[in-house]
Write a protein that holds these residues in place. Sequence first.
Motif, PDB file in Angstrom:
ATOM      1  N   ALA A   1       0.838  -1.197   0.000  1.00  0.00           N
ATOM      2  CA  ALA A   1       0.000   0.000   0.000  1.00  0.00           C
ATOM      3  C   ALA A   1       0.873   1.246   0.000  1.00  0.00           C
ATOM      4  O   ALA A   1       1.955   1.277   0.588  1.00  0.00           O
ATOM      5  CB  ALA A   1      -0.900  -0.006   1.233  1.00  0.00           C
ATOM      6  N   LEU A   2       0.411   2.281  -0.701  1.00  0.00           N
ATOM      7  CA  LEU A   2       1.141   3.541  -0.753  1.00  0.00           C
ATOM      8  C   LEU A   2       0.878   4.355   0.510  1.00  0.00           C
ATOM      9  O   LEU A   2      -0.193   4.263   1.116  1.00  0.00           O
ATOM     10  CB  LEU A   2       0.714   4.359  -1.975  1.00  0.00           C
ATOM     11  CG  LEU A   2       1.437   4.084  -3.299  1.00  0.00           C
ATOM     12  CD1 LEU A   2       1.240   2.646  -3.760  1.00  0.00           C
ATOM     13  CD2 LEU A   2       0.963   5.061  -4.377  1.00  0.00           C
ATOM     14  N   THR A   3       1.851   5.160   0.885  1.00  0.00           N
ATOM     15  CA  THR A   3       1.630   6.121   1.959  1.00  0.00           C
ATOM     16  C   THR A   3       0.799   7.283   1.411  1.00  0.00           C
ATOM     17  O   THR A   3       0.698   7.483   0.191  1.00  0.00           O
ATOM     18  CB  THR A   3       2.954   6.658   2.503  1.00  0.00           C
ATOM     19  OG1 THR A   3       3.602   7.425   1.463  1.00  0.00           O
ATOM     20  CG2 THR A   3       3.879   5.520   2.934  1.00  0.00           C
ATOM     21  N   GLN A   4       0.229   8.072   2.307  1.00  0.00           N
ATOM     22  CA  GLN A   4      -0.556   9.214   1.864  1.00  0.00           C
ATOM     23  C   GLN A   4       0.302  10.196   1.079  1.00  0.00           C
ATOM     24  O   GLN A   4      -0.141  10.771   0.075  1.00  0.00           O
ATOM     25  CB  GLN A   4      -1.195   9.921   3.070  1.00  0.00           C
ATOM     26  CG  GLN A   4      -2.098  11.089   2.706  1.00  0.00           C
ATOM     27  CD  GLN A   4      -3.256  10.688   1.801  1.00  0.00           C
ATOM     28  OE1 GLN A   4      -3.775   9.565   1.900  1.00  0.00           O
ATOM     29  NE2 GLN A   4      -3.660  11.575   0.894  1.00  0.00           N
TER      30      GLN A   4
ATOM     31  N   GLU B   1       2.869   9.493  -0.780  1.00  0.00           N
ATOM     32  CA  GLU B   1       3.094   8.937  -2.114  1.00  0.00           C
ATOM     33  C   GLU B   1       1.845   9.079  -2.975  1.00  0.00           C
ATOM     34  O   GLU B   1       1.939   9.397  -4.174  1.00  0.00           O
ATOM     35  CB  GLU B   1       3.500   7.463  -1.995  1.00  0.00           C
ATOM     36  CG  GLU B   1       4.892   7.265  -1.417  1.00  0.00           C
ATOM     37  CD  GLU B   1       5.155   5.838  -0.966  1.00  0.00           C
ATOM     38  OE1 GLU B   1       6.335   5.482  -0.790  1.00  0.00           O
ATOM     39  OE2 GLU B   1       4.181   5.071  -0.788  1.00  0.00           O
ATOM     40  N   VAL B   2       0.682   8.868  -2.387  1.00  0.00           N
ATOM     41  CA  VAL B   2      -0.568   9.040  -3.142  1.00  0.00           C
ATOM     42  C   VAL B   2      -0.677  10.467  -3.651  1.00  0.00           C
ATOM     43  O   VAL B   2      -0.975  10.714  -4.833  1.00  0.00           O
ATOM     44  CB  VAL B   2      -1.778   8.681  -2.262  1.00  0.00           C
ATOM     45  CG1 VAL B   2      -3.081   9.099  -2.961  1.00  0.00           C
ATOM     46  CG2 VAL B   2      -1.798   7.187  -1.948  1.00  0.00           C
ATOM     47  N   GLU B   3      -0.427  11.412  -2.798  1.00  0.00           N
ATOM     48  CA  GLU B   3      -0.542  12.821  -3.190  1.00  0.00           C
ATOM     49  C   GLU B   3       0.457  13.170  -4.290  1.00  0.00           C
ATOM     50  O   GLU B   3       0.130  13.906  -5.238  1.00  0.00           O
ATOM     51  CB  GLU B   3      -0.328  13.708  -1.974  1.00  0.00           C
ATOM     52  CG  GLU B   3      -1.450  13.596  -0.938  1.00  0.00           C
ATOM     53  CD  GLU B   3      -1.143  14.335   0.357  1.00  0.00           C
ATOM     54  OE1 GLU B   3      -0.029  14.914   0.464  1.00  0.00           O
ATOM     55  OE2 GLU B   3      -1.993  14.327   1.268  1.00  0.00           O
ATOM     56  N   LEU B   4       1.675  12.638  -4.204  1.00  0.00           N
ATOM     57  CA  LEU B   4       2.685  12.915  -5.218  1.00  0.00           C
ATOM     58  C   LEU B   4       2.242  12.388  -6.586  1.00  0.00           C
ATOM     59  O   LEU B   4       2.318  13.087  -7.598  1.00  0.00           O
ATOM     60  CB  LEU B   4       4.016  12.283  -4.821  1.00  0.00           C
ATOM     61  CG  LEU B   4       5.136  12.350  -5.865  1.00  0.00           C
ATOM     62  CD1 LEU B   4       5.506  13.806  -6.179  1.00  0.00           C
ATOM     63  CD2 LEU B   4       6.360  11.575  -5.391  1.00  0.00           C
ATOM     64  N   TYR B   5       1.741  11.150  -6.636  1.00  0.00           N
ATOM     65  CA  TYR B   5       1.394  10.548  -7.918  1.00  0.00           C
ATOM     66  C   TYR B   5       0.083  11.086  -8.471  1.00  0.00           C
ATOM     67  O   TYR B   5      -0.104  11.137  -9.689  1.00  0.00           O
ATOM     68  CB  TYR B   5       1.389   9.018  -7.794  1.00  0.00           C
ATOM     69  CG  TYR B   5       2.791   8.464  -7.908  1.00  0.00           C
ATOM     70  CD1 TYR B   5       3.249   7.939  -9.096  1.00  0.00           C
ATOM     71  CD2 TYR B   5       3.674   8.535  -6.837  1.00  0.00           C
ATOM     72  CE1 TYR B   5       4.546   7.460  -9.231  1.00  0.00           C
ATOM     73  CE2 TYR B   5       4.969   8.066  -6.942  1.00  0.00           C
ATOM     74  CZ  TYR B   5       5.405   7.535  -8.148  1.00  0.00           C
ATOM     75  OH  TYR B   5       6.693   7.083  -8.265  1.00  0.00           O
ATOM     76  N   VAL B   6      -0.825  11.499  -7.601  1.00  0.00           N
ATOM     77  CA  VAL B   6      -2.014  12.198  -8.091  1.00  0.00           C
ATOM     78  C   VAL B   6      -1.595  13.517  -8.721  1.00  0.00           C
ATOM     79  O   VAL B   6      -2.132  13.928  -9.768  1.00  0.00           O
ATOM     80  CB  VAL B   6      -3.025  12.417  -6.951  1.00  0.00           C
ATOM     81  CG1 VAL B   6      -4.153  13.355  -7.413  1.00  0.00           C
ATOM     82  CG2 VAL B   6      -3.607  11.084  -6.492  1.00  0.00           C
ATOM     83  N   SER B   7      -0.617  14.179  -8.129  1.00  0.00           N
ATOM     84  CA  SER B   7      -0.110  15.428  -8.701  1.00  0.00           C
ATOM     85  C   SER B   7       0.501  15.191 -10.075  1.00  0.00           C
ATOM     86  O   SER B   7       0.292  15.982 -11.008  1.00  0.00           O
ATOM     87  CB  SER B   7       0.924  16.048  -7.763  1.00  0.00           C
ATOM     88  OG  SER B   7       1.500  17.199  -8.341  1.00  0.00           O
ATOM     89  N   VAL B   8       1.256  14.094 -10.218  1.00  0.00           N
ATOM     90  CA  VAL B   8       1.818  13.743 -11.529  1.00  0.00           C
ATOM     91  C   VAL B   8       0.693  13.571 -12.552  1.00  0.00           C
ATOM     92  O   VAL B   8       0.733  14.121 -13.659  1.00  0.00           O
ATOM     93  CB  VAL B   8       2.664  12.458 -11.433  1.00  0.00           C
ATOM     94  CG1 VAL B   8       3.028  11.936 -12.830  1.00  0.00           C
ATOM     95  CG2 VAL B   8       3.927  12.687 -10.613  1.00  0.00           C
ATOM     96  N   ALA B   9      -0.319  12.797 -12.181  1.00  0.00           N
ATOM     97  CA  ALA B   9      -1.427  12.534 -13.103  1.00  0.00           C
ATOM     98  C   ALA B   9      -2.191  13.804 -13.437  1.00  0.00           C
ATOM     99  O   ALA B   9      -2.521  14.054 -14.612  1.00  0.00           O
ATOM    100  CB  ALA B   9      -2.364  11.484 -12.494  1.00  0.00           C
ATOM    101  N   GLN B  10      -2.475  14.620 -12.437  1.00  0.00           N
ATOM    102  CA  GLN B  10      -3.249  15.836 -12.666  1.00  0.00           C
ATOM    103  C   GLN B  10      -2.483  16.839 -13.531  1.00  0.00           C
ATOM    104  O   GLN B  10      -3.061  17.453 -14.446  1.00  0.00           O
ATOM    105  CB  GLN B  10      -3.603  16.470 -11.321  1.00  0.00           C
ATOM    106  CG  GLN B  10      -4.814  15.836 -10.658  1.00  0.00           C
ATOM    107  CD  GLN B  10      -6.112  16.297 -11.311  1.00  0.00           C
ATOM    108  OE1 GLN B  10      -6.558  17.427 -11.096  1.00  0.00           O
ATOM    109  NE2 GLN B  10      -6.721  15.421 -12.115  1.00  0.00           N
TER     110      GLN B  10
END
Length: 588
Positions: free
Chosen positions: A187-190, A192-201
């Motif tokens: 599972a990703l840490t919060q 890491e989730v925020e970083l990769y959502v930023s990449v996608a967005q």
Amino acid sequence: MTTRRIDGVGARGRGHAAPFLLAIFALASTACYVGPDGRVSETGDEGLSGADSSDPDTGIDSGGGDDDTGDEPAPQLKPAPASLRLLLARQYENSIRDLLGPAAAAVVTPPDDAQINGLEAIAAAQLALSDASVDAYESSARAAAAAAIQNPAGLQAHLACAPTGPSDAACHEQFVRSFGRVAWRRALTQEEVELYVSVAQTAALEADDFWTGIEYAIATFLQSPFFLYQVELGTPEPDDPSVRRLRGVELATRMSFFLLDTTPSPELLDEAEGGALDTPEGVRAVARALLLDDDARVALSNFYAEILRLRDLESLPKDAGIYPSWSPELAAALRVETLTLIEDVIWQQDGDVRDILDAPYTFVNDTLASFYGLSHPTGGSFAPDHFLKVPLPASEKRGGIFGQGAYLAAFSHISSTSPTLRGKFVREALMCQTIPAPPPDVETVLPDTTEDTPTMRDRLEIHMSDPACASCHVAMDGIGFGLENYDGVGLFRTTENGATINSVSLLDPYGEFDGARELGALLREAPEVSLCMVRNIFRHATGHVEVIGELPTLQEIDDRFAADGFHMQDLLVELVASDAFRMVGAAE
């Protein structure tokens, strides 16, 4: 398929270099895990025994730990330090296939694997990535991501939402959490989730396309060390913090890459997170379920193809004037012959794996039937694509892998046999004994062929008369002399240069033999052979040569292996359930 372009700029264009550079930076930061390089010997390894446990008189490794016949308790396990282990090329490709589908796997080009101590898994734990390798992983990640989004339906398992547009951050987050978990095998840490959502967005908004954001997120996930490496941190044991027990998802990862050569499935991760791997009994149950997967057979064949040096047979050079029958087609058939025998013993019969050493039968297609001069068991015709089980005539003394052309050709020279290479392989790869390199001032050229020395054995026996050569050559050449009835590609012969071949020889300390089947019969009873099987499969599974603190556990596994009848499937299960597989030392 090509990566989508944004405003006329490729995937590395303006506004989107940061996610890729971030991943590259993360990869570069793993350089602190660099280990020592390895030297390569004549057989392509440094001696599969690895550790120096050589006899001071002969220089030959004893092949394993001493038997403990006293009443003292078994020493406490002291596992090797944890390390990052790069995915092998086939593991990388299989993981892409299972994560993104066959179309994505078809476009990746991971770097070639290296070997240390004769195994790619050990090199994967010790060698640093070159700049060219980093570039190969970047281009592969981008190509796989671009291929994956051409079929959005294949990604729906990670998207329970219906995207409303490029600004749908919630839907991107759902994908990041779901895909990130299976890609990174945890599972990703919060953060890491925020970083990769930023990449996608960022990518989606600039391209005005939701799926471009998914593409960039995938490509960045696949460049992370958390995807490219098996990361094994573990948790400290309460009584000894220097020993760390792998967490459930780490153990699931190690098991899946070992047993299946691919990333753990979402279901296996679920089981691990639910505690299914918290006990040896649980590990055994999961391992047996994994062995039912077809990938398990392919993974074990990959191991044997490496350990038996089968991968390069098609490119093996042979003198066409001496061996006119040699061809890539023949070499490919010889490789299949050996792997089919192994599969028959281990999977079809679930039999004693030592049968591969002296089985009185083999598997041939039309090419091999002609090569060996074998008749169809029922008088029919052999087919080019079907390998039929046939008995071996006693007259040629063939049996098991030592009577097969793959081994006999691989460990011969271009224009002659090599008793030395054939024996060296047996000592190193099958008995885990180290043969030291010859002293620098020793003459390694054999005497010329003359009327007095017409056979290879004659010439080598003169060479062995040099005391500096004798101790090692006796151990190697004695094995090879018993196989001199087989020429440099494995054809049976009784004479060499007009002289009768003497193929009676001695496997010290186990006795006299003549031919491949009798050699296999002696080796199957040698205790160091079964222990060497355990040691080799452990090295492949863990990416390191066993350390002293692991040897008692491996001896226990070998004892159970013998008591259970030498079934390889049982060995695989017991190995993954052992503390030596489930624990690591603190990272250095």
